[in-house]
Design an enzyme around this catalytic site. Structure first.
Site, PDB file in Angstrom:
ATOM      1  N   LYS A  13       0.833  -1.218   0.000  1.00  0.00           N
ATOM      2  CA  LYS A  13       0.000   0.000   0.000  1.00  0.00           C
ATOM      3  C   LYS A  13       0.864   1.264   0.000  1.00  0.00           C
ATOM      4  CE  LYS A  13      -2.243  -0.880   3.845  1.00  0.00           C
ATOM      5  NZ  LYS A  13      -1.654  -2.161   4.323  1.00  0.00           N
ATOM      6  N   ARG A  88      -9.371   0.742   9.102  1.00  0.00           N
ATOM      7  CA  ARG A  88      -8.839  -0.565   9.481  1.00  0.00           C
ATOM      8  C   ARG A  88      -9.923  -1.452  10.098  1.00  0.00           C
ATOM      9  NH1 ARG A  88      -3.240   0.290   8.831  1.00  0.00           N
ATOM     10  NH2 ARG A  88      -1.996  -1.143  10.066  1.00  0.00           N
ATOM     11  N   ARG A 127      11.551  -6.234   5.193  1.00  0.00           N
ATOM     12  CA  ARG A 127      11.469  -4.787   4.952  1.00  0.00           C
ATOM     13  C   ARG A 127      12.485  -4.004   5.793  1.00  0.00           C
ATOM     14  NH1 ARG A 127       5.703  -1.970   5.011  1.00  0.00           N
ATOM     15  NH2 ARG A 127       5.560  -2.780   7.137  1.00  0.00           N
ATOM     16  N   ARG A 154      11.391  -1.420  11.112  1.00  0.00           N
ATOM     17  CA  ARG A 154      10.298  -0.946  11.973  1.00  0.00           C
ATOM     18  C   ARG A 154      10.159  -1.917  13.139  1.00  0.00           C
ATOM     19  NH1 ARG A 154       5.056   0.296   8.301  1.00  0.00           N
ATOM     20  NH2 ARG A 154       4.114  -0.682  10.107  1.00  0.00           N
ATOM     21  N   ARG A 165      -0.098  -8.682  13.849  1.00  0.00           N
ATOM     22  CA  ARG A 165      -0.637  -7.708  12.885  1.00  0.00           C
ATOM     23  C   ARG A 165      -1.479  -8.399  11.822  1.00  0.00           C
ATOM     24  NH1 ARG A 165       4.317  -4.948  10.604  1.00  0.00           N
ATOM     25  NH2 ARG A 165       2.898  -3.538   9.564  1.00  0.00           N
TER      26      ARG A 165
HETATM   27  P1  AMP Z   1       0.874   0.619   9.166  1.00  0.00           P
HETATM   28  O1  AMP Z   1       2.066   1.469   8.895  1.00  0.00           O
HETATM   29  O2  AMP Z   1      -0.321   1.019   8.354  1.00  0.00           O
HETATM   30  O3  AMP Z   1       1.176  -0.855   9.034  1.00  0.00           O
HETATM   31  O4  AMP Z   1       0.458   0.877  10.680  1.00  0.00           O
HETATM   32  C1  AMP Z   1       1.340   0.601  11.755  1.00  0.00           C
HETATM   33  C2  AMP Z   1       0.566   0.512  13.046  1.00  0.00           C
HETATM   34  O5  AMP Z   1      -0.072   1.761  13.315  1.00  0.00           O
HETATM   35  C3  AMP Z   1      -0.555  -0.515  13.076  1.00  0.00           C
HETATM   36  O6  AMP Z   1      -0.098  -1.822  13.387  1.00  0.00           O
HETATM   37  C4  AMP Z   1      -1.451   0.056  14.163  1.00  0.00           C
HETATM   38  O7  AMP Z   1      -0.908  -0.171  15.455  1.00  0.00           O
HETATM   39  C5  AMP Z   1      -1.361   1.556  13.883  1.00  0.00           C
HETATM   40  N1  AMP Z   1      -2.384   2.009  12.902  1.00  0.00           N
HETATM   41  C6  AMP Z   1      -2.167   2.453  11.634  1.00  0.00           C
HETATM   42  N2  AMP Z   1      -3.319   2.782  11.045  1.00  0.00           N
HETATM   43  C7  AMP Z   1      -4.299   2.526  11.949  1.00  0.00           C
HETATM   44  C8  AMP Z   1      -5.712   2.650  11.925  1.00  0.00           C
HETATM   45  N3  AMP Z   1      -6.373   3.094  10.843  1.00  0.00           N
HETATM   46  N4  AMP Z   1      -6.389   2.304  13.047  1.00  0.00           N
HETATM   47  C9  AMP Z   1      -5.753   1.860  14.150  1.00  0.00           C
HETATM   48  N5  AMP Z   1      -4.428   1.701  14.238  1.00  0.00           N
HETATM   49  C10 AMP Z   1      -3.696   2.042  13.144  1.00  0.00           C
END
Ligand code: AMP
Length: 208
Positions: A13, A88, A127, A154, A165
């Site tokens: 994404k 999400r 990654r 990360r 996740r």
């Molecule tokens: P991502 O970079 O999108 O994989 O997000 C990393 C982390 O941020 C996720 O594992 C969640 O802990 C938090 N996060 C990101 N987007 C959301 C969302 N829309 N709702 C809740 N938590 C989020």
């Protein structure tokens, strides 16, 4: 263009959002990036979000929705945006629908990035991100040129958090597929291809 990129962690994404930003001149709105920024700055919101993020769980809806409301309200998002990693879960999707309806700017499409679970796992464990330029690499599939970048991983890409996740995706995010299908917005693309091919599929999908 107002679209959502929907897909499991590691489905590409972020990479595809960056391509769309360049091609269409609209911002990428990544809740993950916004949250990581808040954590790095040590803001109150960041401190609140950190524990959930480190554990691979979702940050609470109120926090995320507040952030989205503020970001979508900025002038650069007036002509469109790419939502990456948001919504999400169903409550977030419902809140987004209301928010956009009140602005008179509904979503145009939701692009589902389809990818096998085994491939996702490899993408996430491999990654690495350059601390200096922000470029994303994969030590298995797209390693960086030697010595040129300062790579970090990360914290939530560590193997023990990835399982959680992906579990959260299955339980909370996957129901959005049916939700957006019912709304007639869902477009599905095969995300198991090179970046250019996936990008072309997305372009086709959003122009349908
Ligand atoms: P991502 O970079 O999108 O994989 O997000 C990393 C982390 O941020 C996720 O594992 C969640 O802990 C938090 N996060 C990101 N987007 C959301 C969302 N829309 N709702 C809740 N938590 C989020």
């Amino acid at each position: 263009m107002r679209i959502v990129l929907l897909g499991a962690p590691g489905s590409g994404k972020g990479t595809q959002s960056q391509r769309l930003v360049k091609a269409y001149g609209i911002p990428q709105i990544s809740t993950g990036d916004l949250l990581r920024e808040a954590v790095a700055k040590g803001t109150e919101l960041g401190l609140r979000a950190k524990a959930a993020m480190d554990a691979g769980k979702l940050v609470d809806d109120a926090t995320v929705l507040g952030m989205i409301r503020e970001r979508i309200g900025k002038s650069d998002a007036a002509t469109g945006f790419i939502l990456d990693g948001f919504p999400r879960n169903i409550p977030q999707a419902e809140a987004l629908e209301k928010m956009l309806a009140s602005l008179g700017t509904p979503l145009q499409a939701v692009v589902l990035m389809n990818l096998d679970l085994g491939i996702l796992f490899k993408r996430l464990t491999g990654r690495r991100i350059c601390q200096e330029c922000g470029q994303v690499f994969n030590i298995y599939t797209s390693p960086p040129p030697e010595g040129k970048h300062k790579l970090t991983q990360r914290p939530d890409d560590k193997e023990e958090v990835i399982g959680k996740r992906l579990e959260v995706y299955e339980a909370q995010t996957k129901p959005l597929i049916k939700y957006y299908e019912a709304a007639g917005l869902l477009r599905s693309v095969d995300a198991d291809a090179d970046v250019d091919t996936v990008f072309k599929s997305i372009e086709r999908a959003v122009s349908q």
